[in-house]
Design an enzyme around this catalytic site. Structure first.
Site, PDB file in Angstrom:
ATOM      1  N   LYS A  11       0.930  -1.231   0.097  1.00 28.35           N
ATOM      2  CA  LYS A  11      -0.031  -0.098   0.135  1.00 28.35           C
ATOM      3  C   LYS A  11       0.993   1.232   0.050  1.00 28.35           C
ATOM      4  O   LYS A  11       2.096   1.124  -0.741  1.00 28.35           O
ATOM      5  CB  LYS A  11      -1.004  -0.200   0.950  1.00 28.35           C
ATOM      6  CG  LYS A  11      -1.627  -1.283   1.407  1.00 28.35           C
ATOM      7  CD  LYS A  11      -2.974  -1.162   1.987  1.00 28.35           C
ATOM      8  CE  LYS A  11      -3.374  -2.685   2.180  1.00 28.35           C
ATOM      9  NZ  LYS A  11      -4.626  -2.539   2.798  1.00 28.35           N
ATOM     10  N   HIS A  95      -8.102  -3.361  -6.580  1.00 24.19           N
ATOM     11  CA  HIS A  95      -8.030  -3.346  -5.053  1.00 24.19           C
ATOM     12  C   HIS A  95      -9.453  -2.643  -4.291  1.00 24.19           C
ATOM     13  O   HIS A  95      -9.621  -1.615  -5.014  1.00 24.19           O
ATOM     14  CB  HIS A  95      -6.812  -2.843  -4.467  1.00 24.19           C
ATOM     15  CG  HIS A  95      -6.559  -3.159  -2.798  1.00 24.19           C
ATOM     16  ND1 HIS A  95      -7.269  -2.590  -1.973  1.00 24.19           N
ATOM     17  CD2 HIS A  95      -5.967  -4.396  -2.277  1.00 24.19           C
ATOM     18  CE1 HIS A  95      -6.957  -3.143  -0.784  1.00 24.19           C
ATOM     19  NE2 HIS A  95      -6.144  -4.103  -1.078  1.00 24.19           N
ATOM     20  N   GLY A 233      -1.660  -7.478   3.205  1.00 27.00           N
ATOM     21  CA  GLY A 233      -1.369  -6.381   3.293  1.00 27.00           C
ATOM     22  C   GLY A 233      -0.299  -5.793   4.594  1.00 27.00           C
ATOM     23  O   GLY A 233       0.774  -6.092   4.422  1.00 27.00           O
TER      24      GLY A 233
HETATM   25  C1  PEP Z   1      -4.827  -5.938   1.057  1.00 31.83           C
HETATM   26  O1  PEP Z   1      -4.307  -4.784   1.188  1.00 31.83           O
HETATM   27  O2  PEP Z   1      -4.984  -6.582  -0.047  1.00 31.83           O
HETATM   28  C2  PEP Z   1      -4.699  -6.880   2.410  1.00 31.83           C
HETATM   29  C3  PEP Z   1      -5.255  -7.935   2.423  1.00 31.83           C
HETATM   30  O3  PEP Z   1      -4.621  -6.278   3.541  1.00 31.83           O
HETATM   31  P1  PEP Z   1      -4.399  -6.735   5.073  1.00 31.83           P
HETATM   32  O4  PEP Z   1      -3.877  -8.150   4.952  1.00 31.83           O
HETATM   33  O5  PEP Z   1      -3.814  -5.703   5.923  1.00 31.83           O
HETATM   34  O6  PEP Z   1      -5.900  -7.138   5.565  1.00 31.83           O
END
Ligand code: PEP
Length: 251
Positions: A11, A95, A233
């Site tokens: 991100k 996303h 993420g």
């Molecule tokens: C993502 O951003 O694709 C995601 C799955 O985030 P997290 O693992 O932090 O939930």
């Protein structure tokens, strides 16, 4: 046998110094893992340094977004060919943060998917329902719509060179993970829908699960028949955590 894949989605996090520490640790920790594939999708400005640091390793790199347009007067946008200049293998498309914060519709997502594929990039196409949609019994309908628009524009055959990520919106960055059974149900639904259009492609399609995957829950998720890996993420920003998730899939 289907490919197994773990992808980190950084991100909008990191800086040159932090990234170097993270990448150096990952290169060391993942070097012995031969049975699965690994990638990090990083902010655009860091692609150049990924190309330098990861070229000779078993970790691929990619971006988190791209323009649906090839080139032109699109201030602030980044094209698929620009990503190719930096050796990207993957690009995340659709996303839920792009859909909900930046207004990307199913149609725009489909156009971005086509732009990525035309340039030889592997799109990681994200689909998933919100909590309200799940509670209203609409999860499958929403996911079907998200996939159908892409299939209609790009064709089912293009899924031999793409990855799908099921990311329930209610599980992203919230600490709430779908149970392995909940995730498996949706993954099986996606694969079955694809199989109705092309059995072979469905059988080979890599479907990742994403949503608060951590070292502590990765193994049980990855044990499910239709879960071929993860899109990670928050946990991808901590080298030891991401490496443990990768090891859970490599086993
Ligand atoms: C993502 O951003 O694709 C995601 C799955 O985030 P997290 O693992 O932090 O939930």
């Amino acid at each position: 046998m289907r490919k197994k894949l773990v992808v980190g989605n950084w991100k909008m996090h990191g800086n040159l110094n932090e990234n170097k520490q993270l990448i150096d640790a990952l290169v060391t920790d993942l070097t012995e893992l031969k049975d699965a594939q690994f990638a990090v999708c990083v902010p655009f400005p860091y692609l150049y340094s990924m190309q330098g640091s990861l070229r000779e390793t078993n970790i691929s790199w990619g971006a988190q977004n791209l323009s649906q347009f090839d080139k032109g007067a699109y201030t602030g946008e980044v094209s698929a060919n620009m990503l190719n200049d930096f050796g990207c293998k993957y690009v995340i498309i659709g996303h839920s943060e792009r859909r909900s914060i930046f207004g990307e519709t199913n149609q725009i997502v489909a156009e971005k998917y086509v732009a990525a594929q035309n340039a030889g990039l592997i799109p990681i196409l994200c689909v998933g329902e919100t909590l309200e949609q799940r509670e209203a019994g609409l999860a499958e309908k929403i996911i079907d719509e998200q996939l159908s628009v892409v299939i209609e524009l790009a064709g089912i055959d293009t899924f031999d060179k793409s990855v799908v990520a099921y990311e329930p919106v209610w599980a992203i960055g919230t600490g709430k993970t779908a149970s392995p059974q909940q995730a498996q149900e949706v993954h099986a639904f996606i694969r079955k829908g694809m199989a109705e259009k092309n059995h072979k492609i469905a059988g080979e399609l890599v479907i990742l699960y994403g949503g608060s995957v951590k070292a502590s829950n990765a193994s049980e998720l990855f044990a499910m028949t239709d879960i071929d890996g993860g899109l990670i993420g928050g946990a991808s920003l901590v080298a030891s955590e991401f490496a443990s998730i990768c090891r859970a899939l490599n086993n």
